[in-house]
Structure formats: structure tokens, C-alpha cells
Design a protein around this motif. Structure first.
Motif, PDB file in Angstrom:
ATOM      1  N   THR A 149       0.814  -1.217   0.000  1.00 57.90           N
ATOM      2  CA  THR A 149       0.000   0.000   0.000  1.00 57.90           C
ATOM      3  C   THR A 149       0.846   1.265   0.000  1.00 57.90           C
ATOM      4  O   THR A 149       0.484   2.255  -0.607  1.00 57.90           O
ATOM      5  N   HIS A 178       1.691   2.977  -3.241  1.00 55.64           N
ATOM      6  CA  HIS A 178       0.553   3.645  -3.872  1.00 55.64           C
ATOM      7  C   HIS A 178       0.243   4.975  -3.195  1.00 55.64           C
ATOM      8  O   HIS A 178      -0.199   5.926  -3.848  1.00 55.64           O
ATOM      9  N   GLU A 197       0.289   8.470  -5.334  1.00 55.10           N
ATOM     10  CA  GLU A 197      -0.881   9.355  -5.388  1.00 55.10           C
ATOM     11  C   GLU A 197      -0.545  10.741  -4.848  1.00 55.10           C
ATOM     12  O   GLU A 197      -0.995  11.758  -5.390  1.00 55.10           O
ATOM     13  N   GLU A 218      -5.059  -2.098  -3.718  1.00 51.27           N
ATOM     14  CA  GLU A 218      -4.119  -1.312  -2.924  1.00 51.27           C
ATOM     15  C   GLU A 218      -4.042   0.137  -3.398  1.00 51.27           C
ATOM     16  O   GLU A 218      -3.815   1.056  -2.599  1.00 51.27           O
ATOM     17  N   ALA A 219      -4.209   0.361  -4.700  1.00 54.66           N
ATOM     18  CA  ALA A 219      -4.171   1.729  -5.217  1.00 54.66           C
ATOM     19  C   ALA A 219      -5.334   2.560  -4.692  1.00 54.66           C
ATOM     20  O   ALA A 219      -5.215   3.777  -4.517  1.00 54.66           O
ATOM     21  N   GLY A 238      -4.332   3.690  -1.328  1.00 55.58           N
ATOM     22  CA  GLY A 238      -3.431   4.817  -1.489  1.00 55.58           C
ATOM     23  C   GLY A 238      -4.156   6.104  -1.813  1.00 55.58           C
ATOM     24  O   GLY A 238      -3.811   7.180  -1.304  1.00 55.58           O
TER      25      GLY A 238
END
Length: 278
Positions: free
Chosen positions: A12, A15, A19, A155-156, A159
Motif C-alpha cells: 500500500t 501507492h 498518489e 491497494e491503489a 493509497g
């Protein structure tokens, strides 16, 4: 302002870094080995040496940091409260924390820190599917004790929610349950994977004890191995109930498991066989 992301090379953490950088934030990524992490983050990411399980060594990493992202991992329970205290003393005024499956000492320290905080409570990560790579590539088989349903989250998306909570107003003091947009059993996930890689993958049931022993053989402590397998045996209602938190926070729908598979398809494909003499 600068944000420090601990566990930056994890499933995580990377990400969260990506971001934040995409949104124009100055990001400091904490990693034990910055040299090995080169090229894994977007340009402009500042790599700093350290680990969140050694908070006494993070004075330099925390210098000038106003926002902090923590992922609760093994080894953090004992020292996590000290990490939070040192961060607040250093000037951190906003913290996000990805919980370890419950409100333990670290999560409670964040809630009691006196600064703005947001707790992220993701259900099972889609990236847990990566543990199937070896057996799928070698045998076309996945061995698990339970064919449980789960609302897995990308996971994104974790994030993206973390970045929103760190940078935007209106998230302080909130605990966000995070799921994907659908509930899938292990066999349903395998069906999606099978179509993507063009190969049938068989689901084989193993016993609860075999699953625990397998994790121990991989270096997981017995206590942690039993906790993980017990979680699958009696997962909570939250883990198999879709919620729209990702869309409410980020303004776009949560990513599907099929999208995740598309991103990782090649990793599940067996390497081509070579002919002798070639």
C-alpha cells in the motif's frame, strides 16, 4: 509541506507515495534500502533511510514533515506509540494509519495524538492473490483451507483514500472501512485469473492446520500464522460487505478484481518452455 510515508515500498505504501506525488505533494519515502528502491517511485520522491520500527533513528526523516502515513506491520505494536509521539513532537499535524486488523496500541496512539488523524480499515488486499503465483505457475493449482467470500480492495484505492485524507479537509477523526466493489469467493477469483492467463487453475482444499504450518514454514510466527488462518475461517461481516467509501472519498468507483488481474496477468503466467539445445 512535506509528507513522510512509512512502509513506502510495501503493497500500500508505494501507492500512497504515487498518489501524493501525482497530486503535487512533496513526499519523503522511508525505506531501509534507498539504493534498492531507486526507480520504484515517481520522479521527485525523496528517499530516506530508516524503518518505522526504529523511531529513535527517525529525527532526520521527520525534520520538516507536517503529514505522516503509517502502515501497521509486524514489529510496530511495541514501538508504534513512540513513533506517533516523536512525529507529533517533530511538528506532524496530520496522520493517516492503515490498521493492522483492529484498534491496537498504534491505532489508539494515533487517535490520542491530539492532531488530525484518519484510520483506514481496508478489508483483504487484492495483492494477497500474489501468494498464489508459485503454485499457479508450477502446477495450475491453488491450495487453501477455505473458499471464503471477500470484498477485496485494490491497494491503489487504499493509497488514493490515504492521499485524500492527508491533503483534503473533512476526514479528521474518521475511520474508513474500505472494500472493493464486489464480493468474490476464492474460486470466483480463480475463474477470473484463469480467463486472463488462458489456463484453468484448480482449487484444492487443505486443512486449517496445513495452512498454519505452511505459513510457519515461510517464516511467519506461529501466533501470526494462526491469527491469519483463523481470520479466514471466521471472517467478519465487514470483510464480505461492499461499502462505497472509496467512491465517496475519491470521487470515482473502486477498482475491480478484474482490473487488478489485468495489471498483474504476466506474473501468473508460467515462463515458456525452452527446447533442449536452444
Amino acid at each position: 509541506m512535506t509528507t513522510l510515508v512509512t512502509g513506502a515500498t510495501g503493497n500500500t505504501g508505494r501507492h500512497v507515495v504515487a498518489e501524493l506525488v501525482r497530486r503535487g505533494e512533496r513526499v519523503r519515502a522511508l525505506t531501509r534500502n534507498p539504493a534498492a528502491a531507486e526507480g520504484r517511485f515517481p520522479p521527485g520522491t525523496e528517499l530516506v533511510t530508516g524503518t518505522h520500527t526504529a523511531p529513535r533513528e527517525l529525527a532526520g526523516a521527520l525534520d520538516g514533515v507536517s503529514r505522516l502515513h503509517i502502515t501497521v506491520t509486524a514489529g510496530l505494536t511495541e514501538v508504534g506509540p513512540e513513533l506517533v509521539r516523536r512525529a507529533v513532537d517533530a511538528g506532524v499535524r496530520r496522520i493517516t494509519v492503515v490498521w493492522g486488523g483492529g484498534v491496537g496500541p498504534v491505532e489508539q496512539a494515533v487517535a490520542d495524538s491530539g492532531v488530525e488523524w484518519t484510520r483506514l480499515e481496508p478489508q483483504e488486499f487484492m495483492s494477497n492473490t500474489l501468494t498464489w503465483i508459485e503454485s499457479i505457475r508450477a502446477e495450475g493449482v491453488v491450495r487453501e483451507p477455505y473458499d471464503f467470500p471477500g470484498a477485496l480492495v485494490h491497494e491503489a484505492d487504499i493509497g488514493a483514500v490515504a492521499a485524500a485524507a492527508l491533503l483534503d479537509e473533512g476526514h479528521a477523526g474518521r475511520a474508513y472501512n474500505l472494500t472493493g466493489p464486489e464480493v468474490l469467493t476464492s474460486r470466483e477469483r480463480l475463474a477470473i485469473l484463469s480467463r486472463a492467463i488462458g489456463r484453468d487453475v484448480t482449487f484444492v482444499r487443505i486443512t486449517h492446520r496445513q495452512a498454519v504450518d505452511r505459513l510457519i514454514a515461510d517464516g511467519v510466527s506461529r501466533a501470526d500464522a494462526e491469527y491469519v488462518v483463523d481470520w479466514y475461517a471466521s471472517s467478519s461481516a465487514d470483510s464480505k460487505t461492499v461499502v462505497d467509501t472509496v467512491e465517496r472519498v475519491t470521487g470515482r468507483p473502486a477498482r475491480t478484481f478484474a482490473e487488478w488481474v489485468t495489471e498483474h496477468t504476466d506474473r501468473f503466467k508460467a515462463p515458456p518452455r525452452t527446447t533442449a539445445g536452444n
